[in-house]
Structures are given as structure tokens and as C-alpha cells.
Design an enzyme around this catalytic site. Structure first.
Site, short mmCIF file in Angstrom:
data_model
loop_
_atom_site.label_atom_id
_atom_site.label_comp_id
_atom_site.label_asym_id
_atom_site.label_seq_id
_atom_site.Cartn_x
_atom_site.Cartn_y
_atom_site.Cartn_z
NE ARG A 17 46.59 33.15 -24.51
CZ ARG A 17 45.77 34.36 -24.71
NH1 ARG A 17 44.55 34.36 -24.81
NH2 ARG A 17 46.40 35.41 -24.43
CG ASP B 211 53.04 32.38 -21.19
OD1 ASP B 211 52.69 32.14 -20.11
OD2 ASP B 211 52.22 33.40 -21.79
#
Length: 367
Positions: free
Chosen positions: A212, A142
Site C-alpha cells: 500500500r 505514505d
């Protein structure tokens, strides 16, 4: 030529419906977490800005500006900002356009504050940014999205070569430490000292491929490649990274068009199809094709993803409802990811949806 539509709407129209839904739900200054300069708002507003770049509707630009101005004061001080986490750098990408349009030093001062945070952020023994100060010695996928595009833009705007070098170094180090050679996928995180409960005792890697987190990688690196000169020796390395990762990801696309929460374990008990990672993969595939990094044939995968997400959309009155979004997560094992709750219309899920809609519109309509 007739414009592409799916179920009566173009990708841009779907994106605009999502923007209006959130705009009806929240005044700009009330976007959650309220009064916090944070990536939740930043991802959503970044997606809205991509929609605005295509349609040029003033209401979107004004909404973005209103949020920024609620937290960046006339002196350029950023309120509700935590310099101990890369997550709070990401909304800084919204400041560049505002600085360009106004020439106001308030935005330049805020940009300068954020770049100093990035370039001086704590690093592990191999030079990789910690994800947060409290996540000592850990790199999370991320983080490439949270700091990288902002840093690359700063390098482009203000001619700071070290910003490009930082982006390239961080992405290549993350690839080296998290890429699985068998699948081509990247593990969610890496602990350089192998102390976390999830860290493999030999490699320091976390055990699973969370959708994600992988999706942020090509989205971030493609944004960086828009800033880094093609003549730079690192450009080709990052383009190769994106191409290999997306080709690997495409191998795991479900027949529905979506990808699973844990990417490589489709059909395993407990796993489920997740919307936001699907949107990020689709957006990245479209953009990689547009930039000449992937063959145009890859657009078939992106289109299946877009249509698969559209098939899951529902309506609540005039509001578009985007469901099946993982609420967010720390690092863990298979059961940890599968047990994560889902939400509707949360900001990072809607932001990912907007990125997909914008890139689909550009790719299919040849904008």
C-alpha cells in the site's frame, strides 16, 4: 456500445455500492476516527468525490460536505486536527470544491492553515519532510500522498509556484532514497540518520516493499501532475517516475490479478494477497494511461486487478463487503508486514477501492 460489466456490475456501480454501504454504516460526522480531521476519512471521501464527479448524485456531495462542515467551523478553524503529522493534511483536498462552490472564506482560511503546515513541516538534512514530528528524520512513502496532492492543488488554485517545487522535490528525493535499482520498487521508508532498528546501516532504507505504501506514490504523483503545467521542467521528471514505478510494479502482479502485501515475495510463507494496494495500483495504471504516461496496453493489468478484487467481494444483505485490507502498519521487517491483521470495509481500503472503480469507469467507458 455495450458498457463493460463484471459479474453484472459496471465499475461505477461497484463504487456506488461501496459508498452506500459506508453511508448506511456511519453518519458523515461519525466516520472514524470520530471528530478527527484525518486521512482515514479523507481517503474514503476523496474516493467518494471521484465517484460523484462521474455520476453527479447529490447524496454523495452532501455527505462529503457534512463531514467537512462537522470539523471546519464558520471561522475556518479546523477541529480535531493535529499539525504534527502529514496524515491530517490529506482531507484538505476536499475543501477546494467547497470553496469554489460557495466562495466562503471559512474554506479559504482552512486551506491557508493547511498549506502553512505543509510548507513549514520539519525537514531532514536533505530537505525531505519528516513523516510525523514523532518520526524524526524519517520519510515514509505514505507521506507523498498525505501532503503532495493538497499542496499541488494549492499551487494551481492560488498561483503559488513554490507549491509545485515542493511536490517535485519531495517526490524525486523519495525516489532517490528508496528506489531499488534491481527491482524498480521503492522501500517503505528511509531514515536519514540511520538510527531506527529497521534502517539499513549504509543506506538508511527499510528492508521491505510494502504494497500500500508503494501504491500511494503513483496515485499521489498523478494527482500532482494534473495541477503542474506540462511546460514545467519538473513535469517530465514526475511522469518518468510514475511510468518506471508502475512498469516495475506490474512485473509482480499475481495470476489472480492482485498484488501481495510484500510485493516482491509472492508465494513466500506468510505473505498474502492484499486488496488495497491492488486497488491503488489499478487506479494509478488507468489514470497513467488516460494521461498518456503509460501505453494503453497496460489497461490489461488494471482490468485483471479490478476483476481479481471483484472476485473477492462478498455481500452481507444489501451491503458490499471489501475484505483483505491491511489495517495499517508502521515500518518493519518481513514478518512484521505479514503479521498485520486484515479488516473489512475500513476507510482507507474502501477509499482505495473507490479510486479504482472511478478510474476503471473513466478508462473503460472513455469518460
Amino acid at each position: 456500445m455495450e458498457r463493460y460489466q463484471y459479474k453484472g456490475h459496471t465499475p461505477l456501480e461497484y463504487g456506488e455500492q461501496a459508498c452506500h454501504t459506508l453511508m448506511r454504516t456511519f453518519k458523515a460526522e461519525d466516520l472514524p476516527p470520530r471528530a478527527h480531521f484525518h486521512y482515514h476519512q479523507g481517503v474514503f471521501l476523496s474516493g467518494m468525490e471521484k465517484i460523484w464527479q462521474i455520476c453527479k448524485k447529490e447524496e454523495y456531495r452532501r455527505y462529503i460536505n457534512d463531514w467537512v462542515n462537522s470539523l471546519v467551523d464558520e471561522e475556518g478553524q479546523i477541529h480535531g486536527f493535529d499539525s504534527d503529522e502529514l496524515d491530517d493534511v490529506q482531507p484538505g483536498i476536499l475543501l477546494y470544491r467547497m470553496y469554489q462552490e460557495t466562495g466562503s472564506e471559512r474554506y479559504k482560511k482552512a486551506l491557508d492553515t493547511l498549506i502553512e503546515v505543509v510548507l513549514n513541516f520539519p525537514k531532514n538534512r536533505e530537505g525531505g519532510f519528516w513523516h510525523k514530528v514523532k518520526n524524526k528524520e524519517q520519510m515514509w512513502l505514505d507521506g507523498l500522498y498525505m501532503a503532495g496532492p493538497f499542496c499541488a492543488l494549492y499551487g494551481k488554485w492560488f498561483h503559488r509556484e513554490e507549491c509545485f517545487e515542493s511536490c517535485i522535490f519531495q517526490a524525486l528525493l523519495m525516489e532517490k532514497k528508496t528506489k531499488d535499482e534491481k527491482t524498480g520498487l521503492w522501500y517503505h521508508a528511509w531514515d536519514s540518520v540511520k538510527e531506527r532498528p529497521w534502517a539499513d546501516e549504509k543506506t538508511g532504507r527499510s528492508p521491505e516493499f510494502w504494497g500500500r505504501s508503494i501504491g500511494w506514490v503513483p496515485v499521489a504523483v498523478l494527482d500532482e501532475l494534473e495541477c503542474i503545467p506540462e511546460s514545467h521542467p519538473g513535469y517530465g521528471k514526475l511522469a518518468r517516475l510514475v511510468r518506471e514505478l508502475l512498469l516495475s510494479v506490474m512485473h509482480y502482479q499475481d495470476e489472480s490479478g492482485l498484488w501481495y502485501q510484500v510485493v516482491d515475495k509472492g508465494g513466500k510463507e506468510g505473505n498474502w494477497l492484499e486488496t488495497s494496494c491492488t486497488c491503488l495500483f489499478a487506479a494509478a495504471i488507468c489514470k497513467a494511461v488516460r494521461m498518456g504516461i503509460l501505453d494503453p496496453s497496460a489497461l490489461g493489468s488494471a482490468r485483471r486487478a479490478f476483476e481479481g478484487v471483484a472476485d473477492r467481494l462478498t455481500w452481507r444483505g444489501e451491503d458490499l463487503v471489501i475484505g483483505g485490507i491491511c489495517v495499517g502498519t508502521g515500518v518493519g521487517d518481513y514478518e512484521h508486514y505479514c503479521r498485520r491483521p486484515t479488516s473489512e470495509n475500513d476507510l482507507h481500503g474502501t477509499g482505495a477501492f473507490l479510486l479504482m472503480c472511478a478510474e476503471m469507469e473513466r478508462s473503460i467507458q472513455n469518460i
